[in-house]
Motif scaffolding. Structure first.
Motif: not given
Lengths: 343, 318, 233
Positions: B163, B175-182, B301, C48, C50, C69-72, C74-75, C79-80, C102
């Motif tokens: 997913r 995806a990054q904003l949801c915490g997923i590491e690309p 970005p 955020a 980014l 990282s942006a993902a870290a 967010a976790r 949250r943006l 996630h």
């Protein structure tokens, strides 16, 4: 904007800079290439390498106009050249028609083919990669037809071009000047486009086709026109080369022989720049010749060198040189603007 | 019937090829022109293991393993600068860089083992399938392709990693904003794509053989299948592969071997022109927005300004 | 909770932010006000993770954000919701929301809270996000951020491109969220009256610099701000 900047970035010069100065880079490039036969000291080999170089550069100018100019990734330069060359060679050879008729006919056929592909892509609004793959399949179709219809084309073994034997074209040096003359026309044509309103339309389309349309540019027509001009140039180069060489085979125009080298040359020289294909073509040809003694390992070393070149100067050599030149002179000129374009 | 079966055997291999190259493109906008070269490199090294008297399973393991290692190695080294660019610049640079990589791999293979070929002979008599006599090797190749495709789909659609992959394919920044590491997702995808290259090598070795010179053709086939399937769309690539395999078998039976390629390529070109969004279509979404999708997604970005962002927000209206 | 110190950022040679200071305390709602091109989006993208700032310090809960990282980020609970929403267009509303947490599973209580906040999302549950209207997409984007249980919710122009009734509905939902959970919010906005009604404090950004700061009532009464952003005064 200085002359060099303009040559580098492909930005149209303002008209007051005059006809002579505007075309100076073209004249210089052609003059330098024109010195090859006297300097070759009668070596047929060197002249034939140089002929192939000039043809490669001409293909490069064509690709540069259509891809660098309007962002259409036409991956069938070799196939278009093949269409023109085989048409002319077969009509003259089999039916005995004069070159004066078959040469333009072949070029016209290639032009129509390239324009039709472009029209199709524009109509269906295909993205860069999609245009690339459709034209790639088109060029593979041409290649397979040339291989398959061996009763006409001689298949893999190739075709001895009857027409043109005994004419001045078959003299190596005169033949070289003939292809060089065509390159001069191509470069001057590219320059003329850059200096005209069409050049602005190209830049606008490459930047953002939608915005260009909103600005009143007929995007479809401009793109098809660019493809037609490029196809005509590529066809003329292929056809002329066939008559100068006196022999053609599917390999002469294969994707791996023509298009791959053209992309490498133009990308390395600098996409969209006037002199990019010249610089890139010379480097690719030199690389080929220098690496020849390596035998089978040649391809690997060639790849490695390209890898380094691409990663070192991803925008191309001509813009990179222009950029450093600009940096160096910016301070002296007392302004820090950056050259536009030259992606 | 024979046409359908032959076509399926070839088609499943084309499907795996197409899926392998499409996954990476969908994720990162890198169209890997070294894909065929990787397949061949893995196959040739596998053949060396076999030639050295190694057991078949070891040969297979080495083939798949090498494909994975090559994939990851290339991704981590020469592609790193490519990933720092965005939009069309990335697509174009990726084409050039992977083309150069293909030259390097091909050149090394041709100079070291000019005559090597990878082939896995399967003992035993031909098997009757639905009244058609099929070679055991072909059936195994088809089975392997099917398993590889099924495994890829299960991974993508039932696991959380899958997913995450689909999310990054659709919108990397989202995806990054949801915490997923690309970056982590990319590693998974590159490994998967490499494994699929290994599977193609093994399947091709089972069905016929892989020769040193096959790399370029494999790459072109992979690109054509992926584009017919709608670039970046995994299910589309799988279907496109099978369909083109069937077209190939049908053309061989009707117009003869020499014109087969012409028919196949024309079929591909017509499909692309008629359905640039891919053979499966988009389920109601306009093709224009689809084709704009990846270019926008990898636009990145660092080219965004406040005004850009405001403009782009306007796109979503209505 | 969030500290921004002397932040500089830009794109290539173009500098957008010239030393911005900003802090958001636990439980506060802070409005970031500015015209197009003032640097709001750039500032929030830096926060955020980014966009990499060229200089300055960012800390969240006392920990520096620069290396993450942006993902870290967010976790970690920041949250943006970007102004272009960044939904997954091919996934359904439900799948988009599930992704918000996630790699954890989403608690059904969190989903219920989102549908209570935005009842129309329940009607669109199985629809692809790409087919929703702008306002609905914005609700999904906010909902997706909320199921990640953020401690700091950052909204970038949440009402851009929304019809006035939808914008009102969105702000009403945000206000009720605020009274129910006491969540900390940083929101960039051009529509002053709405955002100042919800925020306690505001910061006015002009060409990459902080021009005014103060409580919502001070800003609403400031003649310069009124002239620039309300068109009156």
């Amino acid at each position: 904007m200085s002359l060099l900047d303009s040559a580098v970035t492909g930005a149209p010069l303002e008209r007051r800079e005059g006809l002579l100065r505007g075309y100076l880079p073209v004249v210089l490039a052609v003059l330098v290439l024109g010195l090859v036969p006297p300097l070759a000291g009668g070596s047929r080999y060197l002249v034939s390498v140089a002929t192939l170089l000039v043809v490669l550069v001409t293909y490069g100018v064509a690709f540069n106009v259509v891809f660098g100019g309007t962002g259409q990734l036409l991956l069938c330069i070799g196939a278009l050249a093949a269409v023109a060359a085989y048409t002319s060679a077969l009509l003259s050879g089999e039916l005995g028609w004069p070159l004066a008729i078959t040469l333009p006919l072949g070029v016209a056929l290639a032009t129509t083919g390239g324009a039709a592909l472009s029209w199709l892509a524009v109509r269906r609004r295909l993205d860069t990669i999609f245009v690339g793959v459709v034209t790639l399949t088109a060029s593979l179709v041409v290649h397979n037809l040339l291989l398959g219809r061996r009763e006409l084309t001689g298949g893999e073994t190739g075709l001895v071009v009857q027409a043109g034997s005994g004419t001045a074209l078959r003299d190596p040096v005169l033949g070289y000047y003939a292809v060089l003359a065509l390159l001069a026309v191509g470069l001057a044509g590219h320059r003329a486009i850059q200096r005209s309103a069409l050049g602005w339309a190209f830049r606008a389309i490459r930047d953002d086709a939608e915005a260009a349309a909103l600005a009143g540019i007929d995007v479809a027509r401009t793109k098809v026109l660019a493809a037609a001009v490029a196809s005509a140039l590529a066809g003329a180069a292929g056809s002329l080369y066939a008559h100068v060489e006196g022999f053609v085979s599917p390999t002469t125009f294969a994707f791996a022989t023509v298009d791959v080298r053209v992309i490498v040359a133009v990308a390395f020289g600098g996409l969209g720049t006037l002199l990019g294909p010249v610089v890139g073509g010379v480097v690719v040809t030199l690389l080929d010749e220098v690496l020849r003694p390596l035998g089978q390992l040649r391809l690997a070393v060639y790849g490695a060198v390209l890898l380094v070149l691409f990663l070192a100067v991803p925008r191309g050599a001509v813009p990179a040189v222009g950029w450093s030149w600009h940096r160096a002179t910016a301070r002296w000129r007392g302004r820090g603007t950056s050259p536009a374009g030259g992606r | 019937m024979a046409i359908v079966l032959d076509g399926s055997v070839l088609g499943l291999q084309l499907a795996v090829l197409g899926v392998g190259i499409s996954l990476v493109f969908g994720l990162s906008g890198v169209l890997d022109l070294a894909y065929g070269a990787k397949v061949v490199a893995a196959a040739i090294v596998g053949s060396l293991v076999l030639a050295g008297g190694g057991p078949v399973l070891l040969g297979v393991a080495v083939t798949v393993g090498l494909a994975v290692v090559l994939s990851l190695g290339i991704d981590r080294t020469v592609l790193a600068p490519v990933y720092r660019r965005h939009g069309e610049a990335r697509v174009v640079l990726s084409l050039l860089v992977t083309l150069a990589v293909a030259f390097v791999i091909d050149g090394v293979l041709v100079s070291r083992w000019p005559h090597a070929a990878f082939s896995l002979a399967v003992a035993g008599p031909p098997v009757d399938v639905l009244g058609v006599r099929m070679r055991g090797g072909s059936l195994l190749a088809a089975g392997l392709g099917l398993v590889a495709l099924a495994a890829t789909f299960l991974l993508l659609h039932t696991t959380r990693a899958g997913r995450a992959i689909r999310c990054v394919i659709q919108d990397e920044e989202g995806a990054q904003l949801c915490g997923i590491e690309p970056a982590r997702v990319r590693t998974v995808v590159v490994v998967l794509s490499g494994a699929l290259a290994g599977v193609v090598a093994v399947a091709q070795g089972l069905a016929s053989s892989v020769a040193v010179a096959d790399g370029f053709d494999l790459t072109i086939l992979a690109v054509v299948v992926a584009v017919v399937g709608g670039l970046g769309r995994v299910a589309g690539a799988a279907v496109a592969g099978v369909v083109l395999g069937l077209v190939h078998a049908l053309a061989t039976a009707t117009v003869g071997a020499s014109a087969t390629w012409v028919v196949l390529l024309l079929a591909a070109a017509v499909t692309i022109v008629l359905r640039p969004e891919g053979i499966l279509g988009l389920g109601g979404r306009a093709p224009r927005r689809h084709t704009a999708r990846w270019s926008r997604r990898i636009a990145g970005p660092d080219r965004t300004t406040d005004d850009d962002a405001a403009d782009r927000a306007g796109e979503g209206r209505g | 909770m969030l500290e921004v110190r002397d932040l500089h950022a830009g794109y290539g040679e173009l500098a957008v932010l010239h030393g911005v200071d900003l802090s958001v305390g636990v439980g506060e709602v802070v409005a970031l006000i500015g015209a197009n091109g003032a640097g709001k989006t750039t500032l929030l993208r830096c926060v955020a993770g980014l966009h990499r700032p060229s200089a300055g310090a960012l800390t969240f809960d006392g920990a520096p954000l620069a290396a993450r990282s942006a993902a870290a980020i967010a976790r970690a609970g920041l949250r943006l919701v970007p102004s272009d929403r960044r939904l997954f267009p091919q996934l359904t509303v439900r799948e988009n929301l599930l992704l918000g947490a996630h790699p954890r599973r989403v608690a059904s209580a969190d989903l219920r809270r989102v549908t209570a906040l935005f009842p129309r999302l329940a009607e669109r549950w199985g629809q692809r996000a790409g087919t929703l209207s702008g306002g609905e997409q914005q609700m999904v984007a906010v909902g997706r951020a909320l199921v990640g249980r953020p401690r700091l919710l950052v909204l970038d122009e949440p009402t851009t491109g929304l019809a006035p009734p939808l914008a009102a509905e969105l702000y009403a939902a945000l206000a009720s969220l605020r009274t129910e959970t006491g969540i900390t919010v940083l929101v960039a906005e051009q529509q002053l009256p709405r955002v100042l009604a919800m925020a306690e404090r505001g910061i006015v950004l002009e060409r990459g610099r902080v021009r005014h700061r103060g409580s919502s009532t001070e800003l609403a009464d400031d003649p310069a701000v009124r002239r620039a952003y309300l068109g009156v005064g």
